[in-house]
Design a protein around this motif. Structure first.
Motif, PDB file in Angstrom:
ATOM      1  N   GLN A 573      -5.752  29.805 -10.902  1.00 13.41           N
ATOM      2  CA  GLN A 573      -5.978  29.095  -9.645  1.00 13.41           C
ATOM      3  C   GLN A 573      -4.693  28.569  -9.014  1.00 13.41           C
ATOM      4  O   GLN A 573      -4.597  28.474  -7.788  1.00 13.41           O
ATOM      5  N   SER A 574      -3.689  28.218  -9.806  1.00 13.86           N
ATOM      6  CA  SER A 574      -2.443  27.726  -9.201  1.00 13.86           C
ATOM      7  C   SER A 574      -1.627  28.861  -8.599  1.00 13.86           C
ATOM      8  O   SER A 574      -0.621  28.605  -7.921  1.00 13.86           O
ATOM      9  N   GLY A 575      -2.031  30.099  -8.799  1.00 12.10           N
ATOM     10  CA  GLY A 575      -1.425  31.242  -8.135  1.00 12.10           C
ATOM     11  C   GLY A 575      -2.380  31.912  -7.170  1.00 12.10           C
ATOM     12  O   GLY A 575      -2.177  33.076  -6.792  1.00 12.10           O
ATOM     13  N   ASN A 576      -3.418  31.199  -6.765  1.00 12.65           N
ATOM     14  CA  ASN A 576      -4.443  31.726  -5.868  1.00 12.65           C
ATOM     15  C   ASN A 576      -4.208  31.162  -4.470  1.00 12.65           C
ATOM     16  O   ASN A 576      -4.198  29.938  -4.289  1.00 12.65           O
ATOM     17  N   PRO A 577      -4.030  31.998  -3.451  1.00 10.25           N
ATOM     18  CA  PRO A 577      -3.783  31.471  -2.099  1.00 10.25           C
ATOM     19  C   PRO A 577      -4.904  30.579  -1.589  1.00 10.25           C
ATOM     20  O   PRO A 577      -4.671  29.704  -0.749  1.00 10.25           O
ATOM     21  N   VAL A 578      -6.121  30.797  -2.075  1.00  9.69           N
ATOM     22  CA  VAL A 578      -7.243  29.963  -1.661  1.00  9.69           C
ATOM     23  C   VAL A 578      -6.951  28.486  -1.965  1.00  9.69           C
ATOM     24  O   VAL A 578      -7.322  27.593  -1.201  1.00  9.69           O
ATOM     25  N   SER A 579      -6.249  28.225  -3.071  1.00  8.64           N
ATOM     26  CA  SER A 579      -5.953  26.852  -3.473  1.00  8.64           C
ATOM     27  C   SER A 579      -5.011  26.155  -2.504  1.00  8.64           C
ATOM     28  O   SER A 579      -4.998  24.914  -2.423  1.00  8.64           O
ATOM     29  N   TYR A 580      -4.217  26.922  -1.768  1.00  6.16           N
ATOM     30  CA  TYR A 580      -3.184  26.356  -0.903  1.00  6.16           C
ATOM     31  C   TYR A 580      -3.557  26.385   0.572  1.00  6.16           C
ATOM     32  O   TYR A 580      -2.842  25.818   1.406  1.00  6.16           O
ATOM     33  N   ALA A 581      -4.659  27.051   0.911  1.00  2.37           N
ATOM     34  CA  ALA A 581      -4.979  27.285   2.325  1.00  2.37           C
ATOM     35  C   ALA A 581      -5.160  25.983   3.104  1.00  2.37           C
ATOM     36  O   ALA A 581      -4.718  25.863   4.250  1.00  2.37           O
ATOM     37  N   ALA A 582      -5.804  24.985   2.498  1.00  3.64           N
ATOM     38  CA  ALA A 582      -6.044  23.736   3.227  1.00  3.64           C
ATOM     39  C   ALA A 582      -4.761  22.960   3.491  1.00  3.64           C
ATOM     40  O   ALA A 582      -4.717  22.135   4.407  1.00  3.64           O
ATOM     41  N   LEU A 583      -3.709  23.215   2.704  1.00  6.30           N
ATOM     42  CA  LEU A 583      -2.456  22.494   2.898  1.00  6.30           C
ATOM     43  C   LEU A 583      -1.728  22.938   4.168  1.00  6.30           C
ATOM     44  O   LEU A 583      -0.867  22.217   4.670  1.00  6.30           O
ATOM     45  N   ILE A 584      -2.054  24.106   4.680  1.00 11.22           N
ATOM     46  CA  ILE A 584      -1.338  24.640   5.839  1.00 11.22           C
ATOM     47  C   ILE A 584      -1.618  23.818   7.088  1.00 11.22           C
ATOM     48  O   ILE A 584      -0.698  23.444   7.824  1.00 11.22           O
ATOM     49  N   ARG A 585      -2.874  23.479   7.310  1.00  7.98           N
ATOM     50  CA  ARG A 585      -3.247  22.830   8.572  1.00  7.98           C
ATOM     51  C   ARG A 585      -4.257  21.700   8.382  1.00  7.98           C
ATOM     52  O   ARG A 585      -4.148  20.647   8.982  1.00  7.98           O
ATOM     53  N   GLN A 586      -5.217  21.913   7.507  1.00  6.99           N
ATOM     54  CA  GLN A 586      -6.330  20.976   7.369  1.00  6.99           C
ATOM     55  C   GLN A 586      -5.933  19.696   6.641  1.00  6.99           C
ATOM     56  O   GLN A 586      -6.340  18.598   7.027  1.00  6.99           O
ATOM     57  N   ASN A 587      -5.135  19.823   5.589  1.00  2.60           N
ATOM     58  CA  ASN A 587      -4.764  18.671   4.771  1.00  2.60           C
ATOM     59  C   ASN A 587      -3.324  18.834   4.283  1.00  2.60           C
ATOM     60  O   ASN A 587      -3.081  19.024   3.099  1.00  2.60           O
ATOM     61  N   PRO A 588      -2.333  18.762   5.191  1.00  5.87           N
ATOM     62  CA  PRO A 588      -0.938  18.986   4.782  1.00  5.87           C
ATOM     63  C   PRO A 588      -0.479  17.945   3.769  1.00  5.87           C
ATOM     64  O   PRO A 588      -0.944  16.797   3.783  1.00  5.87           O
ATOM     65  N   PRO A 589       0.429  18.324   2.865  1.00  8.63           N
ATOM     66  CA  PRO A 589       0.977  17.348   1.928  1.00  8.63           C
ATOM     67  C   PRO A 589       1.697  16.225   2.669  1.00  8.63           C
ATOM     68  O   PRO A 589       2.109  16.376   3.828  1.00  8.63           O
ATOM     69  N   GLN A 590       1.858  15.120   1.999  1.00  7.13           N
ATOM     70  CA  GLN A 590       2.536  13.975   2.605  1.00  7.13           C
ATOM     71  C   GLN A 590       3.934  14.381   3.057  1.00  7.13           C
ATOM     72  O   GLN A 590       4.697  14.995   2.316  1.00  7.13           O
ATOM     73  N   GLY A 591       4.270  14.046   4.299  1.00  9.49           N
ATOM     74  CA  GLY A 591       5.575  14.384   4.848  1.00  9.49           C
ATOM     75  C   GLY A 591       5.634  15.745   5.504  1.00  9.49           C
ATOM     76  O   GLY A 591       6.675  16.122   6.056  1.00  9.49           O
TER      77      GLY A 591
END
Length: 705
Positions: A573-591
């Motif tokens: 899962q940590s190499g699955n793009p699905v895991s990172y998709a929300a970070l792009i626009r929906q829930n970006p990391p802090q900063g």
């Protein structure tokens, strides 16, 4: 499955509600959920131990079977037991004491309740439905997946109600899921008030915590940003005597001597220099440079596990990587050319797909920058023999990253991207993550300043860095877009996730899944060879696609295969793009700022099937950013168009398909030229590109017969 998939539990009782006020146990006779020493609902925190170094405050601790008879399972569990929680897209299994009516299983009778991020309580109270339901009469086990990607490092309550009926239509009777045999703790007891709803009694429940999936790459990103890299080196021609920057107008050709054997042995071929003339004269120079990137993988091609709360992945060394750069022929802007990192696909290299897009990008004033993926591009001894129209040839290192991992003397096109035995369950997880790290380091090099011609000024604009990538490049590109803060906009093309699902659903890769089943001990293949699969690698996992009615399994061995596929996806899962998709626009990391994106894909993709692309779109809330190429309509109008549209972005050498390739590339180029503000429809009012996609996301395969 039935609505709703996710909504706040407005009917939820406070957590302090006394247990005595819970509904009375179901009184009706009938079947119950099993809780005993051999069977109970899974996943469950009963299979974890406390670990306060992890962000979930626990670590998985699955029991092992007899390792003498099931050594493959034991090797897998050794890896699983390094994780800090369960899969964020779990295959949930619920065993019963008797037969049930599968038609009574839906998102009202069985559901999940999010009890919040372990550290922040984010997501608390959200309800999640179920999908892909399978009833296995032989084992009296119900299997299903969560209807959506679950939030990472969060607790979830699995709720089974008496809305599920037995085979005679009777309500389920309550199981002793709080008894000693259940192995649950006060944590489950305290969570139960969240389980009420739909006017039905709770007859069984389980509590589990999901894994941390994105944390490692975010920590590495911060480490890279805090460093000041050494300048890139373009003096790599002829052993360091020549600057590897070549005018395209002065190129006769470039010969690629790919290392394909450890002896060493080489296979020569010419790079596609004519591709640079799709827009004649747009590309001014091709250049090769070298930079240092931190190496996080060990010799087995695994990134060692570290505590997800208190730990930080540590580089095990560094590696010298070669990159390829195409510069536009147009005048350089004051701040340098905008630059698009372009990621190539599985089995390809930077000497393939990046060449096909560089001309259209350059016509919009955008430079194209690429590296080889881990395990790709042949062996490290490969070279480029640059042949100018005047003057002597120049030999440049080709930057191959393949290795002879299996010791058979050859270096295959992807050899080294996957983890070695006995950690084969890791698969390409860490090859993908290391590639993302290498690209983040390359972004840092652009930020620090890249001087291509040696005149002392920067040639690439550090404030206008973009990303596009095809297939595998869309997969690790989605991950990159989620964790790299200084990429301004991105276009993943035909990505999919997970790799396990792609390999299961794709006719192009299904044989690789069969091979993995054949090499396990014990072997898990459950079907004889067929005309389509004449070698003994045939299998049937009997897993329905999304949104289909419950399936009754009648295929012996299918449940064991499905369990293995679920474990593979869990580990990866940590190499699955699905895991990172929300970070792009929906829930970006802090900063981080939300990024403008376009996700391009084609209906009926045979290589990366549509349901795996839809999984990324759903997880990232990106449906309004999807451009769909209607290959079905293009093929119907002209049979010269390939039935498999997977490479529609790069098919410039196929006359019937080339106009669509250039159109899709032009959409990307215009998007980047506008800094992510302009999304054009590649065929205007025509029907072949839907911008955005019309109708629901495709959950079927849609292959052209």
């Amino acid at each position: 499955m039935s609505e709703p998939c996710k909504r706040p539990l407005r009917w939820a009782f406070p957590l302090v509600l006394p247990l005595a006020l819970l509904p009375a146990l179901a009184l009706a006779d009938g079947v119950a959920v099993r809780y005993d020493a051999t069977a109970s609902p899974f996943p469950s925190n009963r299979y974890t131990v406390p670990d306060f170094g992890n962000a979930t405050l626990r670590r998985v601790s699955l029991p092992k079977p007899d390792c003498a008879t099931r050594p493959s399972d034991c090797a897998d569990i050794d890896v699983i037991n390094t994780l800090d929680g369960f899969s964020t897209q779990p295959r949930i299994t619920v065993p019963f004491t008797g037969d049930i009516d599968p038609a009574s299983v839906n998102s009202d009778s069985i559901y999940l309740v999010n009890l919040g991020d372990v550290l922040t309580l984010r997501g608390f109270g959200d309800k999640v439905g179920i999908n892909q339901v399978v009833w296995d009469p032989a084992s009296k086990t119900l299997a299903f997946t969560s209807d959506e990607l679950l939030q990472e490092r969060s607790r979830y309550l699995l709720v089974v109600t008496n809305g599920v009926r037995d085979a005679q239509g009777k309500k389920l009777k309550s199981a002793d899921f709080l008894g000693g045999g259940a192995g649950h703790t006060r944590e489950l007891r305290d969570a139960l008030p969240m389980a009420r709803g739909s006017g039905r009694n709770v007859v069984a429940a389980s509590l589990f915590t999901t894994q941390t999936a994105t944390g490692d790459l975010l920590k590495v990103q911060r480490r890279i940003k805090s460093s000041t890299p050494a300048p890139v080196n373009f003096m790599i021609g002829n052993g360091g005597a020549v600057r590897a920057v070549f005018p395209v107008s002065g190129l006769q050709g470039i010969q690629f001597n790919r290392q394909t054997g450890s002896a060493p042995a080489f296979t020569p071929g010419l790079l596609p220099t004519p591709a640079l003339q799709v827009v004649p004269g747009a590309v001014g120079h091709v250049a090769y440079g070298r930079y240092e990137s931190p190496e996080y993988q060990n010799a087995a091609k695994v990134i060692p596990a570290t505590d997800t709360l208190t730990g930080t992945p540590r580089p095990l060394g560094s590696q010298s990587l070669v990159f390829q750069l195409f510069l536009p022929s147009s005048p350089k802007p004051a701040g340098g050319w905008p630059v698009a990192l372009f990621g190539h696909g599985f089995t390809d290299s930077m000497y393939g797909a990046p060449w096909t897009v560089a001309s259209v990008f350059a016509s919009q004033g955008i430079a194209t920058l690429s590296i080889n993926v881990v395990g790709h591009g042949g062996g490290a001894l490969g070279t480029l023999n640059v042949l100018p129209t005047a003057g002597a040839p120049v030999v440049v290192p080709a930057g191959g990253r393949g290795i002879d991992q299996d010791g058979n003397g050859s270096i295959d096109s992807t050899e080294g991207v996957n983890a070695a035995a006995p950690q084969t369950i890791v698969s390409s997880r860490d090859g993908l993550r290391q590639t993302v790290i290498d690209l983040m380091q390359l972004v840092r090099q652009v930020e620090a300043g890249i001087d291509v011609d040696g005149d002392g000024t920067r040639d690439l604009d550090p404030n206008r860095i973009y990303y596009a990538g095809q297939s595998f490049g869309g997969i690790y590109g989605t991950m990159l877009l989620g964790v790299e803060r200084n990429i301004k906009a991105g276009v993943p093309n035909v990505p999919g996730g997970s790799i396990t699902e792609i390999a299961r659903l794709s006719p192009s890769f299904r044989i690789l899944t069969g091979l993995s089943l054949a090499t396990r001990q014990p072997v898990l293949l459950n079907l004889p060879p067929t005309a389509q699969l004449p070698v003994p690698l045939n299998f049937n996992e009997n897993i329905p696609l999304r949104d289909q009615p419950p399936l009754v399994n009648n295929v012996p061995g299918a449940m064991a295969i499905a369990e293995l596929l679920d474990r593979n996806q869990w580990v990866q899962q940590s190499g699955n793009p699905v895991s990172y998709a929300a970070l792009i626009r929906q829930n970006p990391p802090q900063g981080h700022a939300a990024k403008p994106v376009i996700l391009q894909f084609a209906k009926g993709d045979v290589t990366v099937p549509n349901p795996t692309t839809s999984a990324i779109v759903r997880a990232g809330g990106l449906q309004d950013r999807v451009t769909q190429f209607r290959n079905d309509l293009a093929f119907a109008a002209n049979p010269g168009v390939p039935k498999n549209p997977h490479t529609f972005l790069t098919n410039i050498a196929i006359p019937a398909a080339a106009p669509y390739a250039v159109a899709a590339q032009s959409q990307i180029a215009a998007f980047f030229a506008s800094n992510g503000a302009l999304v054009i429809d590649p065929d205007g009012p025509g029907p072949l590109f839907e911008v955005p996609i019309q109708g629901p996301l495709p959950e079927g395969l849609n292959f052209i017969p």
